[in-house]
Design a protein around this motif. Sequence first.
Motif, PDB file in Angstrom:
ATOM      1  N   ILE A   1      32.051  85.882 148.689  1.00 22.15           N
ATOM      2  CA  ILE A   1      31.197  85.016 147.880  1.00 22.15           C
ATOM      3  C   ILE A   1      31.786  84.912 146.479  1.00 22.15           C
ATOM      4  O   ILE A   1      32.148  85.922 145.872  1.00 22.15           O
ATOM      5  N   ASP A   2      31.880  83.692 145.981  1.00 23.77           N
ATOM      6  CA  ASP A   2      32.378  83.464 144.623  1.00 23.77           C
ATOM      7  C   ASP A   2      31.379  82.601 143.860  1.00 23.77           C
ATOM      8  O   ASP A   2      31.022  81.508 144.299  1.00 23.77           O
ATOM      9  N   LEU A   3      30.925  83.099 142.735  1.00 22.77           N
ATOM     10  CA  LEU A   3      29.979  82.381 141.894  1.00 22.77           C
ATOM     11  C   LEU A   3      30.581  82.128 140.520  1.00 22.77           C
ATOM     12  O   LEU A   3      31.278  82.988 139.971  1.00 22.77           O
TER      13      LEU A   3
ATOM     14  N   THR B   1      31.085  81.616 127.397  1.00 22.87           N
ATOM     15  CA  THR B   1      31.359  82.608 128.428  1.00 22.87           C
ATOM     16  C   THR B   1      31.623  81.935 129.761  1.00 22.87           C
ATOM     17  O   THR B   1      30.826  81.110 130.206  1.00 22.87           O
ATOM     18  N   ILE B   2      32.762  82.245 130.397  1.00 22.65           N
ATOM     19  CA  ILE B   2      33.123  81.717 131.705  1.00 22.65           C
ATOM     20  C   ILE B   2      33.493  82.907 132.584  1.00 22.65           C
ATOM     21  O   ILE B   2      34.492  83.584 132.331  1.00 22.65           O
ATOM     22  N   ILE B   3      32.681  83.193 133.585  1.00 15.08           N
ATOM     23  CA  ILE B   3      32.891  84.377 134.428  1.00 15.08           C
ATOM     24  C   ILE B   3      32.885  83.980 135.897  1.00 15.08           C
ATOM     25  O   ILE B   3      32.052  83.181 136.326  1.00 15.08           O
ATOM     26  N   ILE B   4      33.824  84.532 136.661  1.00 15.98           N
ATOM     27  CA  ILE B   4      33.804  84.406 138.115  1.00 15.98           C
ATOM     28  C   ILE B   4      33.276  85.720 138.681  1.00 15.98           C
ATOM     29  O   ILE B   4      33.793  86.797 138.372  1.00 15.98           O
ATOM     30  N   LEU B   5      32.216  85.641 139.460  1.00 15.64           N
ATOM     31  CA  LEU B   5      31.683  86.806 140.160  1.00 15.64           C
ATOM     32  C   LEU B   5      32.186  86.745 141.590  1.00 15.64           C
ATOM     33  O   LEU B   5      31.872  85.809 142.319  1.00 15.64           O
ATOM     34  N   HIS B   6      33.011  87.717 141.991  1.00 22.41           N
ATOM     35  CA  HIS B   6      33.582  87.763 143.348  1.00 22.41           C
ATOM     36  C   HIS B   6      32.993  88.930 144.113  1.00 22.41           C
ATOM     37  O   HIS B   6      32.988  90.074 143.645  1.00 22.41           O
ATOM     38  N   ILE B   7      32.468  88.646 145.301  1.00 21.56           N
ATOM     39  CA  ILE B   7      31.948  89.667 146.210  1.00 21.56           C
ATOM     40  C   ILE B   7      32.758  89.581 147.496  1.00 21.56           C
ATOM     41  O   ILE B   7      32.767  88.534 148.151  1.00 21.56           O
ATOM     42  N   PRO B   8      33.498  90.626 147.864  1.00 27.37           N
ATOM     43  CA  PRO B   8      34.330  90.571 149.077  1.00 27.37           C
ATOM     44  C   PRO B   8      33.479  90.449 150.330  1.00 27.37           C
ATOM     45  O   PRO B   8      32.257  90.639 150.314  1.00 27.37           O
TER      46      PRO B   8
END
Length: 417
Positions: A120-122, A142-149
């Motif tokens: 999942i990528d948000l 603020t620019i953030i990528i939240l990555h969940i494997p």
Amino acid sequence: MSVDTRGRPPSVTARAANVYGSPGGHPPTGRAGQPSTAGGGGNPPTGRGGKAGRRKRRRDPFWARALVVFGATLMMLSGIAIVGSKAMISQATGNIDRENLLGGAGKSEAEGGRNLDGPIDLLLLGVDARTGWKEDETRPDTIIILHIPATHDRAYLLSIPRDTEARIPAFGQSRYPGGIDKINAAFQHGAQNGGGYKGGTQLLAQTIKNMSGISFDGAAIINFQGFKSVIDALGTVRMCVDQRVESYHMRMVDGKPTWNADAKKAGKWGPPVVHKPGCKEMAGWEALDYSRQRYGLKNGDYDRQRHQQQLIKAMAKKAMDGGVMTNPVKLNGLIKAAGKAFTLDTGGVPIDDFIFTMRGVTANDLTLLRTNGGKFHGENSRELLSEESRAMFQAVKDDRLDEFILANPGALAGKPA
């Protein structure tokens, strides 16, 4: 606010080749500055997946694993699963604004879009929408990528420097012809001519996808002015200040911390608020102000990125350990504050499905990452992504981030650079 419509001088195009790895500035294919004085420096605050290999752990409530939007969305309440059902979650989140924030940057069904069975990528954006500002005057800080494997047992936060030079594609909705600019300018270009936050986020998301190859499952925007109320709903958060910094946004007036705009109105201009090294419980105004500081820090915006990531983690811990998720009154206050603070796109997946899918992630499973080793890499105030950083984006796309970190431990942002 004026928009930079300059063309592409040869030097810029050459730098773009450096950024994207090809003369045309396209991403590799494959699977798997000056302080702004606008607004008086600030405004007063307003108040998815194989199960194999999953580690057994305490099922801490962690709303933020799904929606960790710059700290505030973090808890979006899987904790409510302790005191209620999926139906209750749906009801509680009914006041959250929903928009199509991704456009063509959302994951296709072939990429796993509209289900949560793989990584999942948000995309998480923090904006400073000050009173009186129009949507087309705003750029995200603020620019953030939240990555969940795909294992769904941990999460990673990767910040993209706001000054990263990027090739921004044409965007018909706002009549933007395309060009090269700082990456956060994509938001502003997309918001022009009625595009609004929706258009701004769509263009920024597409710019990031073109640059990195990453498509997104969802996106969220958090307004800093609503951020303070989320922290206040938690009570306080524990933050550790690693270097002394004077606030660019707040001053002490009659012994009280005051936003610059209010100090000017009152005709009183006291000394700046000072954040001193050490660990402490911070109220909403203090945590927000500290995490927004950029000027006066050793590594500028990179230190700010790290502090913002630390705040997200601190908020997650507080929600889990502070009894918020098991206290209906506190939980209700947090839900209301979060609902007013952000706009959300879950790519057509119900919020409660996000929450239940990621209920195995805890705050301690949230790993903070940095680009360019946490230091400026570029020229003329524009950032260029290093080879290592581009490899990190590819690792996110391929869901091989664990392997990347083992080979490149310097990408971890737990300590000052």
